[in-house]
Design a protein around this motif. Structure first.
Motif, PDB file in Angstrom:
ATOM      1  N   UNK A 173       0.832  -1.208   0.000  1.00 55.92           N
ATOM      2  CA  UNK A 173       0.000   0.000   0.000  1.00 55.92           C
ATOM      3  C   UNK A 173       0.868   1.260   0.000  1.00 55.92           C
ATOM      4  N   UNK A 174       1.978   1.234   0.747  1.00 57.23           N
ATOM      5  CA  UNK A 174       2.875   2.392   0.744  1.00 57.23           C
ATOM      6  C   UNK A 174       3.448   2.652  -0.632  1.00 57.23           C
ATOM      7  N   UNK A 175       3.821   1.586  -1.340  1.00 56.48           N
ATOM      8  CA  UNK A 175       4.344   1.739  -2.703  1.00 56.48           C
ATOM      9  C   UNK A 175       3.282   2.294  -3.639  1.00 56.48           C
ATOM     10  N   UNK A 176       2.031   1.869  -3.449  1.00 53.33           N
ATOM     11  CA  UNK A 176       0.954   2.391  -4.297  1.00 53.33           C
ATOM     12  C   UNK A 176       0.711   3.867  -3.992  1.00 53.33           C
ATOM     13  N   UNK A 177       0.780   4.244  -2.711  1.00 50.02           N
ATOM     14  CA  UNK A 177       0.661   5.660  -2.355  1.00 50.02           C
ATOM     15  C   UNK A 177       1.717   6.486  -3.092  1.00 50.02           C
ATOM     16  N   UNK A 178       2.967   6.051  -3.009  1.00 50.54           N
ATOM     17  CA  UNK A 178       4.063   6.816  -3.608  1.00 50.54           C
ATOM     18  C   UNK A 178       4.017   6.741  -5.128  1.00 50.54           C
ATOM     19  N   UNK A 179       3.745   5.547  -5.670  1.00 50.93           N
ATOM     20  CA  UNK A 179       3.648   5.414  -7.120  1.00 50.93           C
ATOM     21  C   UNK A 179       2.528   6.249  -7.691  1.00 50.93           C
ATOM     22  N   UNK A 180       1.374   6.271  -7.001  1.00 51.07           N
ATOM     23  CA  UNK A 180       0.269   7.100  -7.458  1.00 51.07           C
ATOM     24  C   UNK A 180       0.582   8.575  -7.363  1.00 51.07           C
ATOM     25  N   UNK A 181       1.283   8.966  -6.310  1.00 46.74           N
ATOM     26  CA  UNK A 181       1.661  10.375  -6.171  1.00 46.74           C
ATOM     27  C   UNK A 181       2.620  10.800  -7.275  1.00 46.74           C
ATOM     28  N   UNK A 182       3.506   9.892  -7.669  1.00 37.72           N
ATOM     29  CA  UNK A 182       4.496  10.208  -8.695  1.00 37.72           C
ATOM     30  C   UNK A 182       3.840  10.561 -10.026  1.00 37.72           C
ATOM     31  N   UNK A 183       2.689   9.949 -10.304  1.00 39.27           N
ATOM     32  CA  UNK A 183       1.974  10.257 -11.552  1.00 39.27           C
ATOM     33  C   UNK A 183       1.659  11.746 -11.638  1.00 39.27           C
ATOM     34  N   UNK A 190      -4.403  13.587 -10.699  1.00 38.89           N
ATOM     35  CA  UNK A 190      -4.532  12.120 -10.607  1.00 38.89           C
ATOM     36  C   UNK A 190      -4.713  11.621  -9.182  1.00 38.89           C
ATOM     37  N   UNK A 191      -4.951  12.517  -8.234  1.00 40.69           N
ATOM     38  CA  UNK A 191      -5.060  12.094  -6.839  1.00 40.69           C
ATOM     39  C   UNK A 191      -6.196  11.102  -6.637  1.00 40.69           C
ATOM     40  N   UNK A 192      -7.332  11.332  -7.291  1.00 37.01           N
ATOM     41  CA  UNK A 192      -8.468  10.437  -7.110  1.00 37.01           C
ATOM     42  C   UNK A 192      -8.203   9.055  -7.699  1.00 37.01           C
ATOM     43  N   UNK A 198      -5.800   2.731  -3.503  1.00 40.05           N
ATOM     44  CA  UNK A 198      -5.449   2.587  -2.086  1.00 40.05           C
ATOM     45  C   UNK A 198      -6.706   2.324  -1.254  1.00 40.05           C
ATOM     46  N   UNK A 199      -7.523   3.345  -1.059  1.00 38.19           N
ATOM     47  CA  UNK A 199      -8.731   3.177  -0.248  1.00 38.19           C
ATOM     48  C   UNK A 199      -9.732   2.251  -0.946  1.00 38.19           C
ATOM     49  N   UNK A 200      -9.882   2.401  -2.261  1.00 33.73           N
ATOM     50  CA  UNK A 200     -10.770   1.502  -2.990  1.00 33.73           C
ATOM     51  C   UNK A 200     -10.259   0.075  -2.986  1.00 33.73           C
ATOM     52  N   UNK A 201      -8.941  -0.087  -3.111  1.00 34.74           N
ATOM     53  CA  UNK A 201      -8.358  -1.428  -3.073  1.00 34.74           C
ATOM     54  C   UNK A 201      -8.552  -2.091  -1.731  1.00 34.74           C
ATOM     55  N   UNK A 202      -8.416  -1.323  -0.653  1.00 37.11           N
ATOM     56  CA  UNK A 202      -8.618  -1.895   0.684  1.00 37.11           C
ATOM     57  C   UNK A 202     -10.061  -2.354   0.860  1.00 37.11           C
ATOM     58  N   UNK A 203     -11.009  -1.571   0.347  1.00 36.98           N
ATOM     59  CA  UNK A 203     -12.421  -1.971   0.431  1.00 36.98           C
ATOM     60  C   UNK A 203     -12.660  -3.273  -0.332  1.00 36.98           C
ATOM     61  N   UNK A 204     -12.031  -3.407  -1.487  1.00 42.94           N
ATOM     62  CA  UNK A 204     -12.133  -4.645  -2.259  1.00 42.94           C
ATOM     63  C   UNK A 204     -11.643  -5.834  -1.450  1.00 42.94           C
ATOM     64  N   UNK A 205     -10.532  -5.653  -0.743  1.00 45.25           N
ATOM     65  CA  UNK A 205      -9.919  -6.751   0.007  1.00 45.25           C
ATOM     66  C   UNK A 205     -10.667  -7.094   1.289  1.00 45.25           C
ATOM     67  N   UNK A 206     -11.661  -6.291   1.648  1.00 44.01           N
ATOM     68  CA  UNK A 206     -12.471  -6.619   2.822  1.00 44.01           C
ATOM     69  C   UNK A 206     -13.332  -7.849   2.592  1.00 44.01           C
ATOM     70  N   UNK A 207     -13.556  -8.197   1.352  1.00 39.78           N
ATOM     71  CA  UNK A 207     -14.488  -9.264   1.001  1.00 39.78           C
ATOM     72  C   UNK A 207     -13.749 -10.400   0.310  1.00 39.78           C
TER      73      UNK A 207
END
Length: 281
Positions: A173-183, A190-192, A198-207
């Protein structure tokens, strides 16, 4: 200056200097917030309460069914706890990196580049707040309950996989935060998109993966490797069949996925920083 030259001798030394720089910046923000202790405590408590509502939704679903995709409530609580804890710790450590786009727009990134500390460390520690502890605290409580409620035959590899997936999930998740910020070096709005992974991916992994199409599950294995945060190791821990029929080695591959993600995020950050031309301010 002599200290900085020494830190250039190798990757371990540079990493140590980056971590120390992050800590110095984060401590500065913590000291500034320590003047408002009541506000800090209320922020943490409210954060725990707000994030707890996510799990309340899951509990409400199980008032009407005994299983979801063949998974019981303690098993889904395990998925929820591991995914939310990993996201929460990653957000605590590097979540501020999503403000890169705004710094580029207003020209304040230049001030970070001239300071005697890594720009990425400064960016990740900016406005560091212990209020973000609310998410991992709440997730840890759910995880502890799930571990107590699960009917699992605990072997040594299953026991070891729990802390490993928490550490590796945080790194992914930290790498995705930084990789997404780099865009945002090239595409400032591209913040959304970053938040969706990140947040959407975590929600996916709840199930459980069994309720999603196999194409989506394959996408988070071979595309953005979110499945290595908890889905794949959880199949081994909970003794569940793999809906994709992948080799068993994938269930132990979270460290490899985390290392690849961190490497890719680091290379992307370097490429973005080299492409940045500044504002002249």
């Amino acid at each position: 200056m002599a200290e900085r030259l020494t830190l250039r001798e190798g990757l371990p030394a540079r990493t140590a200097w980056a971590v120390r720089s992050w800590w110095l910046c984060a401590r500065m923000w913590m000291r500034s917030m320590a003047a408002y202790r009541a506000s800090y405590v209320l922020g943490v408590v409210s954060g725990i309460a707000v994030h707890a509502l996510d799990f309340v939704v899951v509990v409400i679903m199980f008032l009407h069914t005994r299983q979801l995709g063949g998974w019981t409530l303690p098993e889904i609580a395990f998925l929820y706890g591991t995914a939310t804890f990993s996201l929460g710790v990653a957000n605590l450590l590097v979540g501020s990196s999503d403000g890169l786009g705004q710094r580029i727009v207003n020209g304040t990134l230049d001030s970070m580049l001239v300071r005697p500390a890594p720009a990425l460390s400064q960016l990740c520690a900016e406005r560091f707040s212990l209020r973000r502890l609310g998410r991992p605290f709440q997730a840890a409580a759910v995880l502890v309950w799930s571990l107590a409620a699960l009917d699992v035959h605990w072997t040594w590899d299953r026991v070891l996989l729990v802390p490993v997936l928490l550490v590796c999930g945080t790194a992914i998740f930290g790498a995705i935060f930084i990789g997404g910020a780099t865009v945002q070096f090239w595409w400032g709005e591209s913040k959304e998109i970053q938040n969706s992974f990140t947040y959407g991916g975590a929600t996916l992994l709840h199930y459980p993966p069994t309720i999603f199409a196999k194409e989506l599950v394959a996408g988070v294995v071979f595309g953005v490797p979110l499945a290595f945060v908890n889905w794949l190791p959880s199949l081994r821990i909970l003794d569940r069949p793999d809906p994709l029929g992948l080799p068993a080695a994938f269930q132990y591959a979270s460290p490899v996925a985390a290392a690849l993600c961190v490497t890719a995020a680091g290379l992307a950050w370097r490429a973005g920083l080299r492409a940045y031309r500044g504002t002249g301010s």
